[in-house]
Design a protein around this motif. Structure first.
Motif, short mmCIF file in Angstrom:
data_model
loop_
_atom_site.label_atom_id
_atom_site.label_comp_id
_atom_site.label_asym_id
_atom_site.label_seq_id
_atom_site.Cartn_x
_atom_site.Cartn_y
_atom_site.Cartn_z
N GLN B 32 0.35 2.63 0.11
CA GLN B 32 -0.03 3.05 -1.24
C GLN B 32 0.55 2.11 -2.31
O GLN B 32 -0.10 1.82 -3.30
CB GLN B 32 0.47 4.48 -1.47
CG GLN B 32 -0.06 5.12 -2.73
CD GLN B 32 0.47 6.55 -2.88
OE1 GLN B 32 0.92 7.17 -1.92
NE2 GLN B 32 0.41 7.06 -4.09
N TYR B 33 1.78 1.67 -2.08
CA TYR B 33 2.45 0.89 -3.13
C TYR B 33 2.61 -0.59 -2.80
O TYR B 33 3.21 -1.31 -3.57
CB TYR B 33 3.83 1.50 -3.41
CG TYR B 33 3.73 2.88 -4.04
CD1 TYR B 33 3.36 3.03 -5.37
CD2 TYR B 33 3.97 4.01 -3.29
CE1 TYR B 33 3.25 4.28 -5.94
CE2 TYR B 33 3.86 5.28 -3.84
CZ TYR B 33 3.50 5.42 -5.17
OH TYR B 33 3.38 6.65 -5.73
N ASP B 36 1.14 -2.57 -5.50
CA ASP B 36 1.57 -2.19 -6.84
C ASP B 36 2.52 -3.24 -7.41
O ASP B 36 3.54 -3.56 -6.79
CB ASP B 36 2.28 -0.82 -6.77
CG ASP B 36 2.43 -0.18 -8.13
OD1 ASP B 36 2.67 -0.92 -9.10
OD2 ASP B 36 2.34 1.06 -8.23
N GLU B 37 2.16 -3.77 -8.57
CA GLU B 37 2.94 -4.89 -9.12
C GLU B 37 4.34 -4.51 -9.61
O GLU B 37 5.17 -5.37 -9.87
CB GLU B 37 2.16 -5.56 -10.24
CG GLU B 37 1.03 -6.40 -9.70
CD GLU B 37 0.06 -6.83 -10.75
OE1 GLU B 37 0.40 -6.77 -11.94
OE2 GLU B 37 -1.06 -7.23 -10.38
N ARG B 38 4.59 -3.22 -9.76
CA ARG B 38 5.93 -2.80 -10.17
C ARG B 38 6.94 -2.99 -9.04
O ARG B 38 8.13 -3.07 -9.27
CB ARG B 38 5.93 -1.33 -10.59
CG ARG B 38 5.08 -1.02 -11.81
CD ARG B 38 5.03 0.47 -12.06
NE ARG B 38 4.45 1.20 -10.93
CZ ARG B 38 4.59 2.51 -10.73
NH1 ARG B 38 5.29 3.23 -11.58
NH2 ARG B 38 4.02 3.10 -9.71
#
Lengths: 176, 192
Positions: B32-33, B36-38
């Motif tokens: 899922q992550y 994710d760019e964070r």
């Protein structure tokens, strides 16, 4: 005649299949950036200029090097092509060794290894601005690579241990 | 006969699917992550560990690392050091850990930082080590798979240059504390 034609067809398709690996290079090599292939004879010739035997030995085990770099917001490689390349590479037995993604930058190291010999290493660095593709094909022994790493590691340690000012140097003091 | 066959088939399929769903909880969280760019994502494949383990050298440090990584199956790390909702992420990840499959090894709460270790074992072999760190701004999820020796893996805390890996050193600390505690208890028993 039919058998002969089938063999020719098989060889042709087998050849195109093995060439699939470099399609990314051939697709983007003419874009604004830097792209070149170093064939084996150039690598062999280059190895003569190296002093260290271990380095020469390692270099002579390299068959071909492909290098492609796009910098300064000139990256034409699409995300779709990156995914396609990864998918095809996995199908061609190139396995992911290390994948690191930080922000929008992704670094992927892939390799094909059999019985302690690295047949191929591909390094991909991909960000919206920059792109680096390095592909090394050969018969690289893991121990040979380690020898080189150890050598440079020792050299670096040696440099760090050296004092900035040698103890023999005396600072001249003038008495008034 | 047909009914019995379908009943058995349903039970078998149900068991397989349930087992997969449990495994998938953590895998899905990573998936899922992972884009994710964070977050910063690191994946070291089993092949890489196998290759590292094959390298022969006289260097003592390297041989120590080799001993550690030779049985490792893979490493996945998901980390963020300036995320606003670190605690919420931590709680979300916490809920995905199948409690019946993983046993809790260590919990540390230092101020607003929460650190938790889980292990998944079959018999005496630890198959997975899961680390979860959550604070206001930071979040780390780290998963080691393979045949894991906790003493050896704690040595990696210095070698791995990854955010959150420094927490691996806490395993050894906790193990030593347990040993000391047991020794103290044994001594007291001997005195009595």
């Amino acid at each position: 005649m039919k058998t002969f034609l089938s063999i020719i067809c098989f060889l042709f398709f087998a050849h195109t299949l093995s060439a699939q690996d470099g399609w990314l290079y051939w697709k983007y090599k003419d874009y604004d950036g830097m792209a070149f292939t170093v064939p084996r004879w150039v690598v062999d010739a280059g190895s003569w200029f190296l002093d260290e035997k271990a380095e020469r030995k390692l270099l002579r085990r390299v068959d071909k090097v492909r290098f492609m770099v796009f910098e300064n917001d000139m990256n034409p490689v699409s995300d779709r092509d990156m995914k396609k390349f990864t998918r095809k590479a996995h199908r061609r037995e190139l396995e992911d060794l290390v994948v690191v993604r930080d922000g929008k930058t992704q670094v992927r190291v892939m390799g094909k290894e059999k019985r302690g010999i690295l047949r191929k290493v591909v390094v991909l660095v991909h960000s919206p601005e920059d792109f680096v593709f390095v592909s090394v094909k050969g018969r690289l022994r893991l121990n040979d690579i380690n020898h080189i790493i150890e050598k440079y590691d020792k050299e670096d340690k040696g440099k760090k241990d050296k004092p900035m000012v040698p103890p023999v140097v005396k600072i001249p003091v003038s008495r008034v | 006969m047909k009914k019995q066959f379908f009943l058995i088939l349903t039970v078998v399929l149900g068991t397989i699917l349930q087992a997969q769903a449990q495994n998938d909880g953590i895998t899905r969280f990573f998936k899922q992550y992972e884009d994710d760019e964070r977050f910063t994502m690191v994946y070291v494949s089993p092949k890489m560990f196998q290759m590292v383990a094959k390298i022969e050298t006289d260097d003592e440090d390297w041989n120590n690392i080799r001993e550690v990584v030779k049985d490792l199956g893979g490493l996945r790390v998901l980390t963020a050091d300036s995320i606003g909702d670190g605690v919420a992420m931590y709680k979300s990840a916490l809920s995905r850990v199948p409690q019946n499959e993983y046993s809790e090894l260590l919990t540390v709460r230092d101020g607003k930082e929460n650190v938790r270790f889980w292990i998944k074992d079959s018999g005496n072999i630890i198959e997975e080590l899961l680390l979860l760190v959550g604070s206001e701004d930071e979040f780390t999820m780290l998963s080691f798979t393979g045949k894991i020796d906790l003493d050896k893996i704690s040595q990696l805390s210095k070698s791995l240059d990854i955010d959150g890996a420094e927490h691996l050193g806490k395993i050894k600390g906790s193990k030593n504390k347990d040993k000391d505690k047991n020794k103290g208890e044994d001594k007291e028993e001997d005195k009595n």
